[in-house]
Each structure stands twice: as C-alpha cells, then as structure tokens.
Motif scaffolding. Structure first.
Motif, mmCIF file in Angstrom:
data_model
loop_
_atom_site.group_PDB
_atom_site.id
_atom_site.type_symbol
_atom_site.label_atom_id
_atom_site.label_comp_id
_atom_site.label_asym_id
_atom_site.label_seq_id
_atom_site.Cartn_x
_atom_site.Cartn_y
_atom_site.Cartn_z
ATOM 1 N N TYR A 188 0.832 -1.208 0.000
ATOM 2 C CA TYR A 188 0.000 0.000 0.000
ATOM 3 C C TYR A 188 0.864 1.253 0.000
ATOM 4 N N ASP A 189 0.436 2.211 -0.817
ATOM 5 C CA ASP A 189 1.131 3.491 -0.891
ATOM 6 C C ASP A 189 0.683 4.425 0.220
ATOM 7 N N VAL A 190 -0.545 4.257 0.683
ATOM 8 C CA VAL A 190 -1.065 5.113 1.748
ATOM 9 C C VAL A 190 -2.229 4.412 2.440
ATOM 10 N N CYS A 191 -2.370 4.688 3.731
ATOM 11 C CA CYS A 191 -3.485 4.161 4.523
ATOM 12 C C CYS A 191 -4.219 5.334 5.145
ATOM 13 N N VAL A 192 -5.534 5.241 5.182
ATOM 14 C CA VAL A 192 -6.368 6.229 5.864
ATOM 15 C C VAL A 192 -7.114 5.511 6.983
ATOM 16 N N ALA A 193 -6.904 5.927 8.224
ATOM 17 C CA ALA A 193 -7.533 5.276 9.370
ATOM 18 C C ALA A 193 -8.394 6.275 10.129
ATOM 19 N N ILE A 194 -9.660 5.920 10.329
ATOM 20 C CA ILE A 194 -10.582 6.787 11.059
ATOM 21 C C ILE A 194 -11.405 5.940 12.025
ATOM 22 N N GLY A 195 -11.427 6.363 13.273
ATOM 23 C CA GLY A 195 -12.182 5.627 14.278
ATOM 24 C C GLY A 195 -11.784 6.096 15.666
ATOM 25 N N PRO A 196 -11.979 5.259 16.674
ATOM 26 C CA PRO A 196 -11.596 5.634 18.038
ATOM 27 C C PRO A 196 -10.113 5.971 18.110
ATOM 28 N N MET A 197 -9.763 6.865 19.022
ATOM 29 C CA MET A 197 -8.379 7.302 19.146
ATOM 30 C C MET A 197 -7.417 6.135 19.355
ATOM 31 N N ILE A 198 -7.802 5.207 20.214
ATOM 32 C CA ILE A 198 -6.905 4.098 20.522
ATOM 33 C C ILE A 198 -6.691 3.216 19.297
#
Length: 295
Positions: A188-198
C-alpha cells in the motif's frame, strides 16, 4: 431551519439522518464536517459529513449517543428541523486535490473503526465515482455494532469486515487484518484510518513499522468546531495544531496520540481544564489565536 427528511437507527445508540441543507450540499467535500444545534439553547455538535446529495440538497450525518445533546437528537423525527446546520467546515481530504490519474496508480487502504465508518464512506465513494478501486477494512466490537456494510461494499474494491468478538466476518482487531493483507503480498502506498483514538494509535504504530504513510482524522476530539475552545489541540510533529481548523486529517505518524488522549480526558473537567491552562500557558486558548480564549 434545516428539516430532517430521513431518520434511521443503524445500531444501538447509532443513528443516521438526512438533512435538507442545500448550501452545504452544494460545496462540501469528503473529509469535511458540519456543526448542528437543535435549538437556540442547544449545544454545538460537530459531526463529520457521511454523505451528500448535491441534486437533492441533502447532507447525511451519523451520530452516536454519548451525552445529553445527542440523546435529545434521537427524539427528532422526519419533519422536525435543526436550528443551525453550519458547514462545510474543516479541510477536505487531501485526495480531493490530487490528480485522478495519479491516484489510480496508488494502492490505497482505508481502515474504519466503529462509527468511523461514517467519515470513511464518503471518501471511498468519491474514489469509486472517479474510477479508483481501494481496499477497505471495517471493524466493530460486535456484529450488532457494524454500520454501513452494504453501502461500503457497493463502493469498495475489496471489503474486509472484522469484529472484536468474532461474531461476524473475521475475528480480531483491524490491525490483524492489515498484517494479513501485507503478508498476502499486498503493498500500500497510503493508509487512511478513522475511528476511536486508541484504534488509530495502534494502526499508526503498525503502519509505521510497515512503512505505509498513514492519514488519520482527529474528529473524535472536536468540541466547538471553530478553533475557539481549544479542546482539539494536539501536537503533530513539532507543531501545535487544532483538529477543527487545521484538519481534521493529519499525518498519523506525527500525531502524539498519548498526549491527545490524556488531554481529551482532562478537558472534560473544570479541574482538568485549569491544569491544562497552567501547563500550556499562552498557547492554551483557542485555535484561532485571536479570540483571547479564557484570558
């Protein structure tokens, strides 16, 4: 006034609403957010835009009951209206400013945890509409807490669902799925992560080890949404940023998650806010830098 034209309960304490807001729908982009107020006395609530229909002039929001104001929102029905519906606010996803042909050459992974599926969805949908296939991991605690699975499946190139308790899809955390995908030969060239802080913290720890540049959305720590309350202050690299005016998206490998989470907990109490003011000195007040804050 901004009328509600659709209401749906997606899971326990998680609701979806379509709201008529033509000016917001006309200009918003994936990654941005809005602020709603139920009435004149209501609390300002920042919510990331889940979807938009420019032709119908509607904005889709998804919210989870976490306090009195969001509990009041659950009592609104189709035909009721919000007093205020302000937006679009924040910066659009950086993908929206890139050349489409350049994006098509990239292998992109989206990771959504819990209600984070709501802000991930418009980005994945935008990719799909522009002919870009992306991999998506959606994680939740249990099957009953999973949201937007069918919608995500319709726009994702590959969708991987995981639950903490193994009640649906794969068993385990989203980080386990990331590791499995990489072991299977995916790069993967880039990852986008969205969700709880932990969740975002541990995704970033893993992707840094795997050398995958990672973007996170710090919308969970927003309160006022205008840069004046200072609640969403965080350190990104060597700089102080505010999620609502500088983000909400940042380089996840530069975000100090431990500081942000500790500060988030302290900011909830008067004693904690006083301690933060003492610790942070002149930089404690709001993100705009001009309001004077609590001086």
């Amino acid at each position: 006034m901004y009328p509600i034209v659709k209401k749906e309960q997606l899971a326990d304490k998680i609701f979806l609403m379509d709201v008529k807001a033509e000016r917001v729908a006309k200009t918003c982009m994936p990654g941005q957010f809005i602020i709603v107020k139920i009435d004149e006395e209501g609390e300002r609530i920042p919510l990331t835009i889940c979807d938009y229909d420019r032709e119908a002039g509607t904005i889709t929001i998804v919210f989870q009951v976490v306090g009195a104001s969001t509990q009041r929102m659950t009592g609104l029905e189709v035909g009721d209206s919000f007093r205020d519906f302000v937006g679009p606010l924040g910066c659009a996803s950086e993908f929206c400013s890139e050349e489409i042909e350049d994006l098509k050459k990239k292998k992109i992974l989206f990771v959504a945890g819990g209600v984070g599926a709501a802000p991930v969805y418009p980005q994945v949908k935008w990719m799909h509409e522009n002919g870009i296939d992306v991999d998506v991991i959606v994680g939740s605690k249990t099957k009953d807490m999973l949201i937007l699975e069918k919608e995500m499946e319709a726009v994702a190139g590959n969708l991987y669902v995981t639950t903490d308790d193994g009640s649906y899809g794969r068993s385990g955390m989203v980080t386990t799925v990331i590791e499995d995908l990489v072991k299977d030969g995916n790069t993967y060239d880039v990852c986008v992560a969205i969700g709880p802080m932990i969740m975002m913290k541990f995704v970033c720890l893993l992707t840094k080890k795997l050398e995958i540049p990672t973007i996170v959305s710090m919308n969970p720590i927003m309160v006022d949404g205008t840069g004046m309350c200072g609640a969403c202050r965080l350190t990104v690299g060597d700089e102080v940023k505010f999620a609502c005016v500088d983000g909400p998206e940042f380089d996840g490998h530069l975000v100090d998650f431990d500081q942000a989470m500790k500060r988030q907990q302290m900011y909830k109490t008067e004693e904690g806010r006083a301690m933060l003011k003492l610790q942070e000195g002149d930089t404690h007040h709001g993100g705009c830098g001009h309001c004077g804050g609590d001086k």
